[in-house]
Scaffold this motif. Structure first.
Motif, short mmCIF file in Angstrom:
data_model
loop_
_atom_site.label_atom_id
_atom_site.label_comp_id
_atom_site.label_asym_id
_atom_site.label_seq_id
_atom_site.Cartn_x
_atom_site.Cartn_y
_atom_site.Cartn_z
N SER A 149 76.82 4.30 6.76
CA SER A 149 76.21 3.62 5.68
C SER A 149 75.59 2.13 6.47
CB SER A 149 76.86 2.84 4.55
OG SER A 149 77.57 4.03 3.83
N LEU A 150 74.25 2.13 6.43
CA LEU A 150 73.50 0.80 6.93
C LEU A 150 72.32 0.27 6.15
CD1 LEU A 150 72.94 2.31 10.67
CD2 LEU A 150 74.71 0.55 9.93
N ARG A 151 72.21 -0.72 6.25
CA ARG A 151 71.05 -1.36 5.50
C ARG A 151 70.06 -2.32 6.49
NH1 ARG A 151 72.97 -3.50 -0.41
NH2 ARG A 151 74.01 -1.39 -1.12
N VAL A 152 68.83 -2.01 6.30
CA VAL A 152 67.88 -3.17 7.05
C VAL A 152 67.00 -3.63 6.07
CG1 VAL A 152 66.01 -3.33 8.90
CG2 VAL A 152 67.93 -1.45 9.07
N ALA A 153 66.92 -5.01 5.99
CA ALA A 153 66.18 -6.09 5.10
C ALA A 153 64.68 -6.01 5.58
CB ALA A 153 66.76 -7.47 4.80
N PRO A 154 63.92 -6.16 4.82
CA PRO A 154 62.38 -6.67 5.26
C PRO A 154 62.42 -7.93 6.17
CG PRO A 154 62.38 -5.95 2.92
CD PRO A 154 63.96 -6.35 3.27
N GLY A 155 62.02 -7.71 7.23
CA GLY A 155 61.95 -8.76 8.20
C GLY A 155 63.16 -9.14 9.10
N GLU A 156 64.06 -8.18 9.00
CA GLU A 156 65.63 -8.11 9.83
C GLU A 156 65.67 -7.39 10.82
OE1 GLU A 156 70.21 -7.84 8.67
OE2 GLU A 156 68.81 -6.35 7.67
N THR A 157 66.13 -7.64 12.02
CA THR A 157 66.33 -6.55 12.85
C THR A 157 67.90 -6.31 13.02
OG1 THR A 157 64.35 -7.24 14.23
CG2 THR A 157 66.26 -6.00 15.57
N LEU A 158 68.32 -5.13 12.81
CA LEU A 158 69.65 -4.55 13.00
C LEU A 158 69.82 -3.86 14.47
CD1 LEU A 158 72.37 -3.90 11.73
CD2 LEU A 158 71.57 -1.72 10.83
N GLY A 159 70.65 -4.40 15.07
CA GLY A 159 70.93 -3.79 16.59
C GLY A 159 71.83 -2.80 16.31
N LEU A 160 72.00 -1.74 16.94
CA LEU A 160 72.82 -0.43 16.85
C LEU A 160 73.18 -0.16 18.23
CD1 LEU A 160 74.07 1.69 14.89
CD2 LEU A 160 72.16 2.98 15.25
N VAL A 161 74.45 -0.28 18.40
CA VAL A 161 75.23 -0.30 19.75
C VAL A 161 76.22 0.74 19.82
CG1 VAL A 161 74.43 -2.58 20.44
CG2 VAL A 161 76.70 -2.03 19.49
N GLY A 162 76.57 1.18 20.98
CA GLY A 162 77.58 2.13 21.33
C GLY A 162 77.38 2.79 22.51
N GLU A 163 78.59 3.79 22.86
CA GLU A 163 78.17 4.54 24.14
C GLU A 163 77.28 5.57 23.99
OE1 GLU A 163 82.54 3.92 26.07
OE2 GLU A 163 82.32 5.20 24.62
N SER A 164 77.06 6.24 25.15
CA SER A 164 76.13 7.47 25.02
C SER A 164 77.01 8.58 24.29
CB SER A 164 75.63 7.91 26.48
OG SER A 164 74.91 7.22 27.00
N GLY A 165 76.27 9.05 23.33
CA GLY A 165 77.15 10.24 22.37
C GLY A 165 77.51 9.83 21.10
N SER A 166 77.26 8.32 21.06
CA SER A 166 77.92 7.71 19.85
C SER A 166 77.48 8.19 18.38
CB SER A 166 78.19 6.41 19.88
OG SER A 166 76.81 5.67 19.95
N GLY A 167 76.14 8.57 18.67
CA GLY A 167 75.26 8.78 17.34
C GLY A 167 74.27 7.97 17.13
N LYS A 168 73.79 7.06 17.98
CA LYS A 168 72.62 6.10 17.61
C LYS A 168 71.36 6.73 17.80
CE LYS A 168 73.19 3.57 21.63
NZ LYS A 168 74.10 4.72 21.99
#
Length: 258
Positions: free
Chosen positions: A41-60
């Motif tokens: 579950s994730l949300r991104v608002a208008p004008g917002e930058t959501l960073g998505l991090v994790g190791e390789s293979g984590s699902g990014k």
């Protein structure tokens, strides 16, 4: 009001609710399910930058593909600008775009820069006056308009990435996925591109998902950070909160690698 402070009642530009994606691995006679995303579950608002991090293979990367409508989830809900994601992705042409790690993945080597940048306008039926809009957008990303007549191989890596950003922005999208947009660039150029992305986000107001293994780049670019591990989001926090007092043990391990 800052770009990340949206009016009350404004829907997220993108919302994933308990999204699961399952791949099949193994031999044809022994197929084994692999959860690339598990109730994310994730949300991104208008004008917002959501960073998505994790190791390789984590699902990014899978999460980015789901956000762009390039992969349908096995379960869960994807909403765009408050409504259900359309069954035909073409219905959102021009409303969402992507900037990838290697610009050559989105730039046809046989196509001149100007034509590549204009192509999304052709797709949405706004080809009239495209040259003027292309030249203006090239200037906005820091490129000379005459570069429109060159081919991608005639440009530096940083210039090609600026072209990719111009191509993504030419339709004024509401949402952009940046998938490792600076990892293939020299350090000095990385900073320039990150500054450009932030400036353009503030100017145009698009929401963004910024996928990267580089926690330094994400800290610079993102308002909030979501951490993925083995297909699950284990923590979501404001960027500075994440860096100063992460709550999940895996987040602490990631930060120790900086």
């Amino acid at each position: 009001m800052s770009m990340t402070e949206t009016p009350a009642g404004t829907p997220p530009v993108l919302e994933l609710e308990r999204v699961t994606v399952v791949f099949k691995t193994g031999t044809p006679l022994n197929r084994v399910p692999l959860h690339a995303m598990r109730e994310v579950s994730l949300r991104v608002a208008p004008g917002e930058t959501l960073g998505l991090v994790g190791e390789s293979g984590s699902g990014k990367t899978t999460t980015g593909r789901v956000a762009l409508g390039l992969r349908r989830p096995a379960s869960g809900t994807v909403r765009f600008e408050g409504g259900p994601f359309p069954r035909r992705r073409r219905a959102l042409a021009g409303r969402m775009q992507a900037v990838l790690q290697h610009p050559q993945w989105s730039l046809d080597p046989r196509m001149r820069v100007g034509r590549s940048v204009a192509e999304p306008l052709v797709v949405i039926g706004e080809a009239a006056g495209a040259d003027e809009r292309v030249h203006a957008m090239l200037g906005r990303v820091g490129l000379e308009p005459e570069l429109a007549g060159r081919y991608p191989h005639e440009l530096s890596g940083g210039q090609r990435q600026r072209v990719s950003i111009a191509r993504a922005l030419i339709t004024r999208p509401a949402f952009i996925v940046f998938d490792e947009p600076v990892s293939a660039l020299d350090v000095s150029v990385q900073v320039q591109i990150l500054n450009l992305i932030k400036d353009l986000r503030d100017e145009y107001g698009f929401g963004a998902l910024f996928i990267s293994h580089d926690l330094g780049a994400v800290r610079y670019a993102a308002d909030r950070i979501a951490v993925m591990r083995a297909g699950e989001v284990v923590e979501t926090a404001a960027t500075e909160v994440f860096h100063t007092s992460p709550s999940h043990e895996y987040s602490k391990q990631l930060l120790e690698t900086l």
